[in-house]
Design a protein around this motif. Structure first.
Motif, mmCIF file in Angstrom:
data_model
loop_
_atom_site.group_PDB
_atom_site.id
_atom_site.type_symbol
_atom_site.label_atom_id
_atom_site.label_comp_id
_atom_site.label_asym_id
_atom_site.label_seq_id
_atom_site.Cartn_x
_atom_site.Cartn_y
_atom_site.Cartn_z
ATOM 1 N N GLY A 87 53.217 57.740 87.438
ATOM 2 C CA GLY A 87 51.810 57.417 87.204
ATOM 3 C C GLY A 87 51.286 56.557 88.333
ATOM 4 O O GLY A 87 51.918 55.571 88.718
ATOM 5 N N GLU A 88 50.136 56.962 88.872
ATOM 6 C CA GLU A 88 49.507 56.227 89.978
ATOM 7 C C GLU A 88 48.111 55.768 89.578
ATOM 8 O O GLU A 88 47.405 56.466 88.860
ATOM 9 N N VAL A 89 47.738 54.627 90.103
ATOM 10 C CA VAL A 89 46.358 54.152 90.040
ATOM 11 C C VAL A 89 45.947 53.866 91.478
ATOM 12 O O VAL A 89 46.610 53.096 92.173
ATOM 13 N N ASP A 90 44.900 54.520 91.928
ATOM 14 C CA ASP A 90 44.416 54.368 93.300
ATOM 15 C C ASP A 90 45.520 54.576 94.332
ATOM 16 O O ASP A 90 45.631 53.849 95.319
ATOM 17 N N GLY A 91 46.398 55.560 94.081
ATOM 18 C CA GLY A 91 47.456 55.898 95.019
ATOM 19 C C GLY A 91 48.674 54.999 94.987
ATOM 20 O O GLY A 91 49.588 55.172 95.780
ATOM 21 N N VAL A 92 48.705 54.031 94.068
ATOM 22 C CA VAL A 92 49.829 53.097 93.957
ATOM 23 C C VAL A 92 50.642 53.442 92.712
ATOM 24 O O VAL A 92 50.085 53.601 91.620
ATOM 25 N N VAL A 93 51.959 53.561 92.864
ATOM 26 C CA VAL A 93 52.834 53.844 91.728
ATOM 27 C C VAL A 93 52.835 52.642 90.792
ATOM 28 O O VAL A 93 53.183 51.528 91.199
#
Length: 144
Positions: free
Chosen positions: A53-59
């Motif tokens: 799961g990523e938010v704004d490309g961050v794991v």
């Protein structure tokens, strides 16, 4: 932020360092399990059930699922503490449940530490119940 902000995808090899750091941050690693070996083993079997799961490309989250033809299994469900309480874990569980159901999986099993009451309540909220079983294990290949 809600789970709609979470992009769920399959593991990429470039995720390894971030995922191991996340597992350490969430207290999921143990001295007798090498997380790099756990990842390599998973990539050799049903790698499509290793979700990130990523938010704004961050794991920020992971879930390692499996299906042995009899039961589905959940391992390494982790959400970064700074992203918890935003339904990310629920979104990952629903995603793996859909994949397992498509494979014909009739039931999911998982193991949690008996002292982890918060995680037990999380899973109960998703419909999991305690089975009347004893979990036994035997290591065939030492990691350390």
């Amino acid at each position: 932020m809600t789970h709609q902000d979470l992009a769920i995808r399959a593991f990429h090899p470039s995720d390894e360092a971030a995922i191991i750091a996340l597992w350490h941050e969430c207290g999921l690693t143990r001295p007798w399990n090498d997380p790099r070996k756990d990842i390599a083993r998973k990539l050799s079997v049903q790698s499509d059930l290793f979700l990130v799961g990523e938010v704004d490309g961050v794991v920020v989250a992971t879930l390692m699922g499996g299906y042995d033809g009899h039961r589905g299994w959940i391992n390494y469900l982790a959400v970064s503490p700074s992203h918890q309480r935003r339904s990310h874990a629920t979104a990952l569980m629903r995603a793996v449940e859909r994949k397992l159901l498509e494979m014909g999986c009739p039931k999911i099993n998982l193991r949690i530490r008996s002292s982890n009451i918060a995680v037990q309540r999380f899973y109960e909220g998703l419909g999991f119940q305690q089975d009347e079983v004893i979990s036994l294990g035997k290591r065939l290949i030492p990691d350390v």
